[in-house]
Design a protein around this motif. Structure first.
Motif, PDB file in Angstrom:
ATOM      1  N   LEU A  27       0.829  -1.195   0.000  1.00 12.78           N
ATOM      2  CA  LEU A  27       0.000   0.000   0.000  1.00 12.78           C
ATOM      3  C   LEU A  27       0.864   1.244   0.000  1.00 12.78           C
ATOM      4  CD1 LEU A  27      -1.628  -2.067   2.288  1.00 12.78           C
ATOM      5  CD2 LEU A  27      -3.329  -0.330   1.800  1.00 12.78           C
ATOM      6  N   GLY A  28       0.415   2.248  -0.750  1.00  8.97           N
ATOM      7  CA  GLY A  28       0.977   3.578  -0.647  1.00  8.97           C
ATOM      8  C   GLY A  28      -0.010   4.454   0.101  1.00  8.97           C
ATOM      9  N   VAL A  29       0.452   5.123   1.146  1.00  4.95           N
ATOM     10  CA  VAL A  29      -0.419   5.957   1.977  1.00  4.95           C
ATOM     11  C   VAL A  29       0.171   7.363   2.039  1.00  4.95           C
ATOM     12  CG1 VAL A  29      -1.486   6.244   4.240  1.00  4.95           C
ATOM     13  CG2 VAL A  29      -1.067   3.946   3.358  1.00  4.95           C
ATOM     14  N   VAL A  30      -0.622   8.347   1.657  1.00  2.00           N
ATOM     15  CA  VAL A  30      -0.191   9.747   1.675  1.00  2.00           C
ATOM     16  C   VAL A  30      -1.229  10.540   2.455  1.00  2.00           C
ATOM     17  CG1 VAL A  30       0.337  11.785   0.289  1.00  2.00           C
ATOM     18  CG2 VAL A  30       1.000   9.528  -0.525  1.00  2.00           C
ATOM     19  N   ALA A  31      -0.776  11.306   3.446  1.00  2.00           N
ATOM     20  CA  ALA A  31      -1.671  12.120   4.269  1.00  2.00           C
ATOM     21  C   ALA A  31      -1.256  13.577   4.147  1.00  2.00           C
ATOM     22  CB  ALA A  31      -1.616  11.671   5.721  1.00  2.00           C
ATOM     23  N   LEU A  32      -2.238  14.477   3.982  1.00  7.20           N
ATOM     24  CA  LEU A  32      -1.971  15.900   3.781  1.00  7.20           C
ATOM     25  C   LEU A  32      -2.804  16.730   4.741  1.00  7.20           C
ATOM     26  CD1 LEU A  32      -0.721  18.235   2.051  1.00  7.20           C
ATOM     27  CD2 LEU A  32      -2.805  18.124   0.679  1.00  7.20           C
ATOM     28  N   ASP A  33      -2.140  17.647   5.446  1.00  7.25           N
ATOM     29  CA  ASP A  33      -2.807  18.657   6.255  1.00  7.25           C
ATOM     30  C   ASP A  33      -2.655  19.980   5.515  1.00  7.25           C
ATOM     31  OD1 ASP A  33      -3.798  20.432   8.048  1.00  7.25           O
ATOM     32  OD2 ASP A  33      -2.668  19.690   9.774  1.00  7.25           O
ATOM     33  N   ASN A  39      -2.468  -3.085   9.878  1.00 10.08           N
ATOM     34  CA  ASN A  39      -1.347  -2.155   9.919  1.00 10.08           C
ATOM     35  C   ASN A  39      -1.709  -0.813   9.297  1.00 10.08           C
ATOM     36  OD1 ASN A  39       0.298  -4.105  11.098  1.00 10.08           O
ATOM     37  ND2 ASN A  39       0.968  -4.906   9.123  1.00 10.08           N
ATOM     38  N   THR A  40      -2.499  -0.834   8.232  1.00 11.02           N
ATOM     39  CA  THR A  40      -2.934   0.411   7.613  1.00 11.02           C
ATOM     40  C   THR A  40      -3.818   1.208   8.562  1.00 11.02           C
ATOM     41  OG1 THR A  40      -2.861  -0.659   5.447  1.00 11.02           O
ATOM     42  CG2 THR A  40      -4.086   1.389   5.606  1.00 11.02           C
ATOM     43  N   VAL A  41      -4.749   0.535   9.211  1.00 13.26           N
ATOM     44  CA  VAL A  41      -5.626   1.205  10.164  1.00 13.26           C
ATOM     45  C   VAL A  41      -4.808   1.786  11.315  1.00 13.26           C
ATOM     46  CG1 VAL A  41      -7.499   0.862  11.828  1.00 13.26           C
ATOM     47  CG2 VAL A  41      -7.621  -0.186   9.558  1.00 13.26           C
ATOM     48  N   HIS A  42      -3.830   1.024  11.793  1.00 16.31           N
ATOM     49  CA  HIS A  42      -2.975   1.505  12.884  1.00 16.31           C
ATOM     50  C   HIS A  42      -2.178   2.734  12.448  1.00 16.31           C
ATOM     51  CE1 HIS A  42      -0.427   1.386  16.437  1.00 16.31           C
ATOM     52  NE2 HIS A  42       0.635   1.404  15.656  1.00 16.31           N
ATOM     53  N   LEU A  43      -1.695   2.723  11.210  1.00 17.99           N
ATOM     54  CA  LEU A  43      -0.938   3.865  10.703  1.00 17.99           C
ATOM     55  C   LEU A  43      -1.803   5.115  10.653  1.00 17.99           C
ATOM     56  CD1 LEU A  43       1.701   4.924   9.346  1.00 17.99           C
ATOM     57  CD2 LEU A  43       0.709   4.241   7.166  1.00 17.99           C
ATOM     58  N   LEU A  44      -3.048   4.975  10.204  1.00 25.39           N
ATOM     59  CA  LEU A  44      -3.942   6.131  10.129  1.00 25.39           C
ATOM     60  C   LEU A  44      -4.427   6.570  11.507  1.00 25.39           C
ATOM     61  CD1 LEU A  44      -6.123   5.151   7.020  1.00 25.39           C
ATOM     62  CD2 LEU A  44      -4.119   6.642   7.107  1.00 25.39           C
ATOM     63  N   ALA A  45      -4.593   5.626  12.415  1.00 22.52           N
ATOM     64  CA  ALA A  45      -5.091   5.962  13.747  1.00 22.52           C
ATOM     65  C   ALA A  45      -4.057   6.699  14.576  1.00 22.52           C
ATOM     66  CB  ALA A  45      -5.532   4.696  14.476  1.00 22.52           C
ATOM     67  N   GLY A  46      -2.770   6.574  14.187  1.00 22.27           N
ATOM     68  CA  GLY A  46      -1.720   7.247  14.942  1.00 22.27           C
ATOM     69  C   GLY A  46      -1.709   8.741  14.758  1.00 22.27           C
ATOM     70  N   VAL A  69       4.364  10.853   3.617  1.00 21.16           N
ATOM     71  CA  VAL A  69       4.358   9.784   2.625  1.00 21.16           C
ATOM     72  C   VAL A  69       4.829   8.504   3.307  1.00 21.16           C
ATOM     73  CG1 VAL A  69       5.230   9.011   0.393  1.00 21.16           C
ATOM     74  CG2 VAL A  69       4.854  11.451   0.798  1.00 21.16           C
ATOM     75  N   SER A  70       4.068   7.426   3.142  1.00 21.94           N
ATOM     76  CA  SER A  70       4.437   6.138   3.734  1.00 21.94           C
ATOM     77  C   SER A  70       4.205   5.030   2.713  1.00 21.94           C
ATOM     78  CB  SER A  70       3.611   5.842   4.992  1.00 21.94           C
ATOM     79  OG  SER A  70       3.848   6.809   5.996  1.00 21.94           O
ATOM     80  N   HIS A  71       4.924   3.944   2.896  1.00 23.57           N
ATOM     81  CA  HIS A  71       4.769   2.774   2.031  1.00 23.57           C
ATOM     82  C   HIS A  71       4.791   1.529   2.900  1.00 23.57           C
ATOM     83  CE1 HIS A  71       5.202   0.116  -1.451  1.00 23.57           C
ATOM     84  NE2 HIS A  71       6.114  -0.529  -0.750  1.00 23.57           N
ATOM     85  N   LEU A  72       3.734   0.732   2.813  1.00 28.36           N
ATOM     86  CA  LEU A  72       3.664  -0.541   3.540  1.00 28.36           C
ATOM     87  C   LEU A  72       3.986  -1.663   2.566  1.00 28.36           C
ATOM     88  CD1 LEU A  72       1.798   1.452   5.243  1.00 28.36           C
ATOM     89  CD2 LEU A  72       0.744  -0.617   6.138  1.00 28.36           C
TER      90      LEU A  72
END
Length: 756
Positions: free
Chosen positions: A28-34, A54-61, A42-45
């Protein structure tokens, strides 16, 4: 995927874009923007569990996302459907927005990042870390396009703070380091298995391909585990479960005309106009019999797993290891036995026991043809006939058609006195036609006679000729019709699915447990065969008689490999290694890095004793090649890599990093190279990273230890014999304390002996 459309007045402040890999890889590629603080993460699992925990944990942090962007095509992927369910369950207030696939473009995204990222010390390090992350870059591009078209938000050059954040509990290894260390591919031959993954991957199951102490110490348990895993050699349980959980439609739904899901009236007008976002109806195969054939194939694969469960349970029974106890609990779920009872009650005994190889009549084929035929017969005869009376009639018709085709083959053989004639079924999951096949020499002798009697569809394949007759084509049509008639009678199949659907999700946990058991068994196999030792985890890097795993496994060099000791602590964190070319500096550096990787993934290591410190990043500068793709010379490539390393060390401040540097400064003049190597070495020392620094600059072994107490000079032993006529230099490949005693490694004396 059901999600309410985003309105223009919604807060776009915290937006997450997620791109999952297609298939079973679960990258998964995960990108979060404020957008308020102009900050992007930018993160890559590299891999996630089937439930995407793990994706849910990454976003919940972080701050819960307001908007989550996903590919529009993810609505048709049953595996990604689990991700959608996990997001909806954990972030009920987030809006899930499907984005058309064409806007997930990694090349355009990298250009965006290069232009928008602020100019800071870690800029190059961030760009280098993101450069090869396809899924992360594609997710970033979709996010930028979404902001531009729905909210009119655009960032100016050099105004966006972008950071690359590896998932918690992982070690960052950049692309160049993975390539130069040969972690997953061989440098010289891309098709070769001579790399770390090829060496360690002795898994039976596909899940294992994607904690060893008790198995190593108990050969009996080890053999039991390997034997229990063997029936699952070609079974990907993850794939089977995801397909079984996919939405199924009845035959009536398949025959109905397709309908388009209406677009809600509240949808944003700009979204409609640009056609950027779409809502896709779940699609199913236009051929219901083909869909049923696939379902039957998945059930038969599930049968293979269920039959292997008792031996898997026995292999980990009464284990003392916490890891094996956890695996045993996952395999002891009562729902597995309930699913097994339902399937066994609905399947023919011969199919359940794997003995329905030739129920269709006629002769067996060979090789792949025989395997395909067995698979087809298992699907056609899987369901018990007494549960559906019409099944027995349809199957009898199928048998008669098969017998007619084989009788026709015998008739042609006798009529034309063929010695090499046989019957072969073409490729295809359903409805593959039969052809007659004969040797090319016999065909050349009798083709004129065959041509007059109706030989058609003639094709030459190597030394064989395939053809059909009109009678055979008619029989193929009748056979295909009888096969479809069997498959279309799906009442019993639907009953089986309804009985197991609410229980089948437990198999995801079983798939994880089997994958872990398979990986542990593969590591144990390697450790047993090569006398590896279990590493300890302390605050010290200590290796006694360490060996290079790839050289030892694949015999990359002549003669016996010379093991070496390694010792590094906070008081001796920077180690300078001198030695002439061919003395073994590069091999030693790669050996240290590879042993650290093996230990950190849970494997034993080739040494007499090993102690490691967990590291958050493994950073290397090993190659001295130029980079034509990026238009960089050898020197520019060196400086680019070292800039990335220094930026990453700053980003990982307070955490332990392992840095491997081989002959820095070779791409420029000796004086400039010495100065650059000295300056960069000082920055690494100040970052308090564990560093092994191989160099030809002997001066560094004098100047750095005199200024920094944690610098240790070492050298690889080399003996020079000036008495020999042709000047002899012997490489001992042993690491010794102190700087090399040979000035210029004896090159002046070598030149004198050579009359230069």
């Amino acid at each position: 995927m059901s999600a309410r459309p985003l309105t223009a007045d919604e807060d776009p402040r915290w937006i997450v874009s997620i791109l999952p890999a297609r298939g079973q890889g679960r990258q998964l590629g995960v990108v979060a923007l404020d957008s308020d603080s102009a900050t992007m993460r930018v993160s890559h699992l590299a891999a996630d569990s089937p439930t995407y925990v793990n994706t849910v944990h990454l976003l919940a942090g972080a701050t819960p996302p307001a908007v989550v962007l996903l590919p529009a095509t993810s609505t048709t992927d049953p595996q990604v459907g689990m991700l959608v369910k996990a997001l909806q369950a954990n972030f009920p207030d987030a809006t899930l927005v499907p984005v058309m696939r064409k806007y997930w473009n990694e090349q355009a995204s990298y250009e965006y990042l290069t232009r928008l990222i602020i100019h800071s010390e870690d800029r190059l390090g961030t760009l280098t870390s993101c450069r090869e992350q396809y899924y992360s870059l594609s997710a970033a591009n979709a996010l930028f396009r979404y902001l531009e078209h729905t909210h009119g938000i655009a960032f100016g050059p050099g105004t966006l703070r972008i950071t690359y954040e590896p998932p918690e509990g992982t070690c960052l290894i950049d692309r160049d380091s993975a390539r130069n260390l040969e972690l997953v591919s061989n440098l010289l031959n891309k098709n070769s298995k001579q790399h770390l993954l090829g060496m360690l991957n002795h898994c039976f199951t596909p899940m294992g391909t994607r904690f060893v102490e008790e198995l190593v110490n108990s050969e009996e348990r080890f053999r039991a585990v390997r034997k229990a895993l063997e029936p699952l050699k070609s079974l990907d349980l993850d794939k089977v479960v995801s397909r079984l959980l996919a939405p199924r439609r009845s035959a009536a739904a398949d025959s109905a005309p397709p309908t388009r899901r209406p677009v809600p009236a509240s949808a944003n007008a700009s979204i409609k106009g640009l056609a950027l976002f779409s809502q896709l109806a779940a699609s199913a195969s236009a051929d219901p019999s083909l869909r049923i054939a696939h379902h039957l194939s998945h059930l038969i694969s599930l049968r293979t797993f269920l039959n292997a469960v008792p031996s898997l349970r026995a292999s980990v029974e009464n284990a003392s290891s916490p890891l094996l106890l956890q695996i045993e609990r996952a395999l002891s779920d009562d729902r597995i036995d309930e699913i097994r009872a339902v399937l066994k009650g609905g399947m023919n005994d011969d199919v359940w026991n794997g003995a329905a190889g030739n129920r269709g009549g006629g002769h067996k084929g060979k090789g792949a043809t025989e395997s395909a035929m067995i698979g087809k017969h298992q699907r056609l005869f899987a369901i018990k006939a007494e549960r559906k009376r019409l099944l027995d009639v349809a199957r009898e018709t199928y048998r008669e058609n098969m017998t007619d085709i084989h009788d026709l083959c015998e008739t042609v053989r006798d009529r034309y006195r063929f010695e090499t004639l046989d019957l072969r079924q073409g490729e295809g999951f359903k409805g593959a036609a039969f052809v007659l096949r004969v040797g090319k020499d016999e065909w050349d002798e009798k083709k004129s006679e065959l041509g007059r009697t109706g030989a058609i569809n003639v094709s030459v394949k190597k030394n064989k000729v395939e053809f059909q007759t009109l009678d055979l084509m008619k029989m193929n049509a009748r056979l295909a019709a009888s096969e479809e008639e069997i498959l279309i009678i799906e009442g019993v199949l639907e009953e089986i699915f309804e009985a197991i659907t609410d229980k089948i999700a437990c198999l995801y946990k079983c798939a994880e447990a089997i994958a872990l058991l398979d990986m542990v068994a593969a590591f144990a196999d390697m450790a047993n065969k090569n006398e590896y030792v279990r590493p300890e985890w302390t605050d010290t890097l200590a290796i006694k008689q360490g060996r290079h795993p790839l050289h030892e496994q694949f015999r990359m060099s002549d003669g016996s490999f010379v093991p070496n000791d390694t010792y590094a602590t906070d008081a001796a964190s920077f180690q300078i290694i001198n030695g002439p070319n061919m003395s073994g500096k590069s091999t030693l550096l790669r050996q240290i890095a590879l042993l650290h990787v093996m230990a950190q993934i849970g494997s034993f290591v080739p040494a007499q004793y090993a102690s490691f410190r967990p590291v958050s990043a493994l950073l290397t500068r090993l190659s001295n090649d130029d980079n034509l793709e990026a238009s960089l010379s050898t020197f520019a490539s060196e400086m680019t890599t070292m800039s990335m390393i220094l930026g990453t060390l700053k980003a990982h401040e307070g955490r332990t990093c392992l840095v491997i540097v081989d002959e820095l400064g070779r791409g420029t003049s000796p004086d400039e190279g010495l100065g650059i190597a000295h300056a960069i070495a000082e920055e690494i020392i100040k970052a308090k990273a564990l560093c092994f620094f191989a160099t030809h600059f002997r001066e560094l072994s004098i100047t750095l230890p005199s200024r920094y107490p944690n610098v240790v000079p070492l050298h690889l032993e080399t003996e020079i014999d000036p008495q020999q006529r042709n000047f002899s230099m012997t490489f001992r490949h042993r690491l010794r304390d102190g700087s090399t005693p040979q000035t210029y490694y004896g090159k002046w004396r070598c030149a004198a002996a050579s009359s230069l």
